[in-house]
Design a protein around this motif. Structure first.
Motif, PDB file in Angstrom:
ATOM      1  N   GLU A 144     -76.679  -1.161 -11.230  1.00 60.40           N
ATOM      2  CA  GLU A 144     -77.617  -0.025 -11.727  1.00 60.40           C
ATOM      3  C   GLU A 144     -78.456   0.505 -10.747  1.00 60.40           C
ATOM      4  O   GLU A 144     -78.379   1.644 -10.397  1.00 60.40           O
ATOM      5  N   LEU A 145     -79.260  -0.315  -9.938  1.00 65.41           N
ATOM      6  CA  LEU A 145     -80.170   0.017  -8.622  1.00 65.41           C
ATOM      7  C   LEU A 145     -79.187   0.637  -7.607  1.00 65.41           C
ATOM      8  O   LEU A 145     -79.909   1.339  -6.982  1.00 65.41           O
ATOM      9  N   SER A 146     -78.227   0.078  -7.151  1.00 71.12           N
ATOM     10  CA  SER A 146     -77.647   0.467  -6.004  1.00 71.12           C
ATOM     11  C   SER A 146     -77.011   1.925  -6.291  1.00 71.12           C
ATOM     12  O   SER A 146     -77.077   2.624  -5.438  1.00 71.12           O
ATOM     13  N   ARG A 147     -76.539   2.225  -7.593  1.00 76.04           N
ATOM     14  CA  ARG A 147     -76.317   3.609  -7.800  1.00 76.04           C
ATOM     15  C   ARG A 147     -77.327   4.587  -7.550  1.00 76.04           C
ATOM     16  O   ARG A 147     -77.291   5.640  -7.313  1.00 76.04           O
ATOM     17  N   ILE A 148     -78.397   4.070  -8.034  1.00 76.84           N
ATOM     18  CA  ILE A 148     -79.682   5.038  -7.765  1.00 76.84           C
ATOM     19  C   ILE A 148     -79.861   5.178  -6.129  1.00 76.84           C
ATOM     20  O   ILE A 148     -80.113   6.344  -5.770  1.00 76.84           O
ATOM     21  N   ALA A 149     -79.878   4.158  -5.394  1.00 78.76           N
ATOM     22  CA  ALA A 149     -80.329   3.998  -4.114  1.00 78.76           C
ATOM     23  C   ALA A 149     -79.142   4.783  -3.204  1.00 78.76           C
ATOM     24  O   ALA A 149     -79.562   5.460  -2.339  1.00 78.76           O
ATOM     25  N   SER A 150     -77.849   4.531  -3.664  1.00 76.15           N
ATOM     26  CA  SER A 150     -77.028   5.119  -2.678  1.00 76.15           C
ATOM     27  C   SER A 150     -75.701   5.914  -3.489  1.00 76.15           C
ATOM     28  O   SER A 150     -74.715   5.171  -3.751  1.00 76.15           O
ATOM     29  N   PRO A 151     -76.061   6.702  -4.358  1.00 75.85           N
ATOM     30  CA  PRO A 151     -74.762   7.440  -5.254  1.00 75.85           C
ATOM     31  C   PRO A 151     -73.951   7.641  -4.553  1.00 75.85           C
ATOM     32  O   PRO A 151     -72.583   7.596  -5.121  1.00 75.85           O
ATOM     33  N   GLN A 152     -73.671   8.292  -3.210  1.00 77.88           N
ATOM     34  CA  GLN A 152     -72.786   8.552  -2.556  1.00 77.88           C
ATOM     35  C   GLN A 152     -71.567   7.558  -2.294  1.00 77.88           C
ATOM     36  O   GLN A 152     -70.458   7.491  -2.378  1.00 77.88           O
ATOM     37  N   SER A 153     -71.999   6.102  -2.002  1.00 81.23           N
ATOM     38  CA  SER A 153     -71.008   5.121  -2.064  1.00 81.23           C
ATOM     39  C   SER A 153     -70.299   4.750  -3.261  1.00 81.23           C
ATOM     40  O   SER A 153     -69.257   4.471  -3.057  1.00 81.23           O
ATOM     41  N   TYR A 154     -70.616   5.309  -4.356  1.00 80.25           N
ATOM     42  CA  TYR A 154     -69.997   5.160  -5.604  1.00 80.25           C
ATOM     43  C   TYR A 154     -68.981   6.354  -5.819  1.00 80.25           C
ATOM     44  O   TYR A 154     -67.957   6.407  -6.571  1.00 80.25           O
ATOM     45  N   ARG A 155     -69.413   7.647  -5.212  1.00 78.77           N
ATOM     46  CA  ARG A 155     -68.698   8.688  -4.929  1.00 78.77           C
ATOM     47  C   ARG A 155     -67.476   8.445  -4.390  1.00 78.77           C
ATOM     48  O   ARG A 155     -66.413   9.210  -4.311  1.00 78.77           O
ATOM     49  N   LEU A 156     -67.582   7.875  -3.090  1.00 81.61           N
ATOM     50  CA  LEU A 156     -66.525   7.953  -2.194  1.00 81.61           C
ATOM     51  C   LEU A 156     -65.645   6.731  -2.336  1.00 81.61           C
ATOM     52  O   LEU A 156     -64.457   6.772  -1.936  1.00 81.61           O
ATOM     53  N   ASN A 157     -66.135   5.628  -3.033  1.00 80.45           N
ATOM     54  CA  ASN A 157     -65.273   4.369  -3.340  1.00 80.45           C
ATOM     55  C   ASN A 157     -64.941   4.480  -4.682  1.00 80.45           C
ATOM     56  O   ASN A 157     -65.516   5.024  -5.646  1.00 80.45           O
ATOM     57  N   HIS A 158     -63.841   4.068  -5.103  1.00 76.65           N
ATOM     58  CA  HIS A 158     -63.210   3.831  -6.308  1.00 76.65           C
ATOM     59  C   HIS A 158     -63.585   2.702  -7.129  1.00 76.65           C
ATOM     60  O   HIS A 158     -62.703   1.673  -7.100  1.00 76.65           O
ATOM     61  N   VAL A 159     -64.834   2.502  -7.557  1.00 82.07           N
ATOM     62  CA  VAL A 159     -65.205   1.299  -7.964  1.00 82.07           C
ATOM     63  C   VAL A 159     -65.496   1.292  -9.461  1.00 82.07           C
ATOM     64  O   VAL A 159     -66.060   2.243 -10.306  1.00 82.07           O
ATOM     65  N   VAL A 160     -64.860   0.479 -10.014  1.00 81.23           N
ATOM     66  CA  VAL A 160     -64.662   0.212 -11.408  1.00 81.23           C
ATOM     67  C   VAL A 160     -66.304  -0.158 -11.927  1.00 81.23           C
ATOM     68  O   VAL A 160     -66.766  -0.925 -11.350  1.00 81.23           O
ATOM     69  N   ASP A 161     -66.692   0.646 -12.910  1.00 85.43           N
ATOM     70  CA  ASP A 161     -67.952   0.451 -13.492  1.00 85.43           C
ATOM     71  C   ASP A 161     -68.272  -0.815 -14.094  1.00 85.43           C
ATOM     72  O   ASP A 161     -67.380  -1.011 -15.062  1.00 85.43           O
ATOM     73  N   ASN A 162     -69.141  -1.815 -13.907  1.00 82.62           N
ATOM     74  CA  ASN A 162     -69.274  -2.887 -14.364  1.00 82.62           C
ATOM     75  C   ASN A 162     -70.394  -2.828 -15.316  1.00 82.62           C
ATOM     76  O   ASN A 162     -70.777  -3.890 -15.970  1.00 82.62           O
ATOM     77  N   ARG A 163     -70.884  -1.832 -15.866  1.00 81.87           N
ATOM     78  CA  ARG A 163     -72.076  -1.903 -16.420  1.00 81.87           C
ATOM     79  C   ARG A 163     -71.825  -1.852 -17.993  1.00 81.87           C
ATOM     80  O   ARG A 163     -72.705  -1.600 -18.916  1.00 81.87           O
ATOM     81  N   ARG A 164     -70.703  -2.223 -18.411  1.00 83.53           N
ATOM     82  CA  ARG A 164     -70.102  -2.458 -19.811  1.00 83.53           C
ATOM     83  C   ARG A 164     -70.279  -3.773 -20.236  1.00 83.53           C
ATOM     84  O   ARG A 164     -70.102  -4.032 -21.390  1.00 83.53           O
ATOM     85  N   TYR A 165     -70.906  -4.606 -19.385  1.00 86.66           N
ATOM     86  CA  TYR A 165     -71.087  -6.269 -19.787  1.00 86.66           C
ATOM     87  C   TYR A 165     -71.953  -6.378 -21.063  1.00 86.66           C
ATOM     88  O   TYR A 165     -71.240  -6.979 -21.932  1.00 86.66           O
ATOM     89  N   GLY A 166     -72.701  -5.571 -21.294  1.00 89.39           N
ATOM     90  CA  GLY A 166     -73.505  -5.651 -22.646  1.00 89.39           C
ATOM     91  C   GLY A 166     -72.830  -5.453 -23.685  1.00 89.39           C
ATOM     92  O   GLY A 166     -72.850  -6.205 -24.634  1.00 89.39           O
TER      93      GLY A 166
END
Lengths: 438, 225
Positions: A144-166
């Motif tokens: 959650e916090l990494s996406r705030i700090a560096s959104p472009q890292s997630y725009r450029l890499n095809h990372v599966v969202d892990n925030r559905r654990y809850g």
């Protein structure tokens, strides 16, 4: 990714801001500590994760079948696949759970499976944690916090969202819920994993409860609210060890348990996640037999391998262990958290001989494993990239109809260059685990 | 959060009280600090007297540091903020991680300010974080949890305003807010004490101090946890 790495300090500052900590007792005094985060993620390509996923589901399904068997017909023992000495002699086999079928037949709802990747790239299972595995909350919030700090890292890499654990955890609780609210039962603020208990309550919408909030009446578990009303509880995700869960069934001196909770459970009125008695399947000695369980229950070859393991309980293995002790890692099956792990290569000749004597005297107490040459992962240390030993705890959720693997996990690393021990309680840090979608 | 336990209701109430105590005493500290600077070095004694706090300080220099930062002094602002944190940390699911972050920040800022030479400057972020914390309550908390916290906060503020002889308009306004917060709660309270309190406050004005018995009534009105 370099952009993300450059924000490592910012992300650690955000983790501090949100109180992302773990507790530790030093000399009997409780301290809260930040869990050091390293911004270089572990990256698992899609095809590699697909294989891991299949292997983990296979393993957890077999372990659930083993638990159902061992607490009822015990066919696997009768068929000589698992010796009775191992199945029942462990203190974590609970006779009080015999013939109790948990809701929907699920024993291990949340399984934390520890793996390491060898230098060859092959994954090995190190340990199954089927009681109260912890750690999912850290990569959740770090992402959650990494996406705030560096959104472009997630725009450029095809990372599966892990925030559905809850959501996944909530669905798991709902699937076995016997009617009523979902509750997360915590021993309280001074537990090492209290942050996780409260964070998961927030993310699942479950009520965070301590034992004083709960009571059992007519074999039904209730949560008492501040108006005095009793709210029926259908599922308890307990973060309390078996022995403290119910003082009328287990340790009478437990002050953190709920009297008669086991009565409600036996009556089928409440689901307990994970089921009491699961230690019978994640004992380090039982680990040796898991590949056999997979073949026995599923008729399949194990997809993921154990680390090469020897049981001194068997004569042949004892001979091997005695002859090769200096190259093996020995684990006390009763210990956890990185404690009771002894590397033969670190011992003097006298200490090796002492260990040999102890193993001969108590062969059931130890397992010995070949030391796997982990594939090191880079971490940032004082501005430089340095390699460190790391493992992966994968979280596998079972709610009845299906078993699913969370597309992420907790990657823990040792901060000490000479150490294989990655546990947070021993100074380790953590990383996010990226599963790529392609 | 949905369902609130007895313990949580007390913690919400006390979280409101402790955050308010830190906020208002910090603001008052500023006023007294300014007075002590060049006019009345022992003005802090009046402050302690009004709050019925023991005078454990050697002089005004000792007060300016230890009243703020002494973790071993149960009356220090740091101790009160730590109590707020202790309540907040077990209410994460009621507050949300976002909101909890403001209390964590306030505590971190307070601890970081210890080394500074200009407390009024260094502690401004603590006040800002508390403002943000209360502001976030409307967005993140469910109504019932927020009402419990708000009631504690309003009660504490009124108590401090009465003790510190704030002007009548401020007290009247805070009393009205407290009454509103009390009316939102679904828990029984002492209506007799609340009525007496209303009488005392209605008798006050700018030229006559409100009877200190009002403070006793206020404390009796609502007791949670």
């Amino acid at each position: 990714m370099e952009n993300l790495v450059s924000h490592g300090e910012n992300i650690n500052a955000l983790l501090a801001r949100y109180g992302v900590k773990f507790g530790i007792y030093k000399n009997g005094v409780f301290h809260e500590q930040l869990f050091p985060y390293d911004a270089i993620p572990r990256v698992i390509p899609a095809d590699e994760f697909a294989k891991l996923e299949k292997g983990l589901i296979q393993r957890v399904d077999a372990l659930n079948l083993y638990l159902a068997d061992i607490y009822s017909g015990q066919q696997i023992v009768k068929d000589g696949v698992v010796p009775a000495d191992f199945a029942f002699s462990s203190s974590v086999y609970l006779p009080q759970c015999a013939d109790v079928r948990p809701p929907r037949g699920v024993y291990s709802h949340i399984s934390g499976i520890d793996l390491v990747q060898a230098e060859s790239g092959e994954w090995f299972i190190l340990e199954d944690n089927l009681r109260i595995p912890s750690g999912a909350s850290y990569p959740m919030i770090a992402r959650e916090l990494s996406r705030i700090a560096s959104p472009q890292s997630y725009r450029l890499n095809h990372v599966v969202d892990n925030r559905r654990y809850g959501q996944m955890l909530r669905e798991t609780m709902d699937a076995v819920n016997c009617g009523g609210i979902n509750v997360i039962l915590t021993p309280g603020r001074f537990n090492a994993a209290y942050f996780e208990h409260s964070y998961l309550a927030e993310k699942t919408g479950a009520v965070l409860a301590q034992n004083g909030d709960l009571f059992v009446e007519n074999q039904v578990l209730y949560y008492r609210d501040y108006h005095g009303a009793a709210n029926r509880v259908g599922a308890v995700y307990r973060r309390i060890s078996d022995e403290y869960l119910d003082p009328l069934t287990f340790l009478p001196e437990s002050l953190i348990g709920v009297p008669n909770l086991m009565d409600a459970y036996r009556a089928g009125n409440v689901a307990i996640l994970n089921a009491p008695g699961n230690g019978a399947a994640d004992d380090k000695g039982i680990y040796y037999f898991v590949p056999k369980m997979i073949r026995y229950y599923l008729g399949e070859e194990p997809i993921l391998q154990n680390a090469p393991t020897y049981l001194p309980f068997y004569e042949d293995d004892m001979k091997y262990v005695m002859a090769h002790l200096e190259t093996l890692v020995v684990k006390d099956v009763a210990e956890a958290g990185g404690y009771g792990v002894i590397f033969g290569r670190d011992l003097s000749r006298e200490k090796l001989e002492e260990l040999r004597q102890t193993i001969r005297k108590e062969p059931r107490r130890f397992i010995a494993q070949e030391v796997i040459q982990f594939r090191d992962l880079d971490i940032m240390d004082g501005g430089a990239r340095v390699p460190r030993k790391a493992d992966l705890r994968a979280f596998v959720l079972s709610g009845g109809d299906k078993t699913a693997v969370w597309p992420s996990g907790l990657t823990r690393f040792s901060r000490n260059p000479d150490s294989f021990v990655v546990n947070s309680s021993q100074g380790g840090g953590f990383k996010d685990t990226w599963v790529l979608s392609r | 959060m949905g369902i609130i336990s007895i313990e949580q209701s007390g913690r919400l109430y006390w979280l409101g009280r402790y955050t308010e105590r830190v906020f208002t005493t910090l603001k008052c500290y500023r006023t007294y600090f300014d007075t002590m600077l060049d006019r009345a070095p022992d003005a802090y004694r009046d402050f302690l007297l009004r709050l019925t706090l023991p005078d454990v300080y050697a002089d005004e220099g000792d007060f300016t540091v230890r009243y703020l930062y002494d973790a071993n002094n149960p009356d220090s602002i740091l101790s009160n903020l730590t109590r707020a944190y202790d309540n907040a940390i077990v209410l994460r699911e009621a507050l949300s991680t976002d909101m909890m972050g403001y209390i964590q920040m306030a505590l971190d800022q307070m601890q970081a300010a210890v080394a500074g030479e200009s407390p009024l400057y260094a502690l401004q972020p603590v006040i800002d974080s508390l403002y943000a914390f209360w502001g976030a309550a409307g967005d993140y908390m469910d109504d019932e949890s927020r009402d419990l916290m708000e009631c504690g906060r309003r009660l504490e503020r009124l108590d401090l305003y009465l003790r510190l002889d704030y002007n009548y308009r401020d007290i009247e306004r805070e009393f009205s807010r407290f009454q509103f917060a009390l009316g939102c709660l679904r828990v029984p309270h002492d209506t007799e004490a609340a009525g007496l309190l209303a009488d005392y406050i209605s008798q006050g004005n700018d030229h006559r101090l409100i009877d200190r018995r009002a403070i006793d009534c206020l404390e009796r009105t609502l007791c949670l946890g």
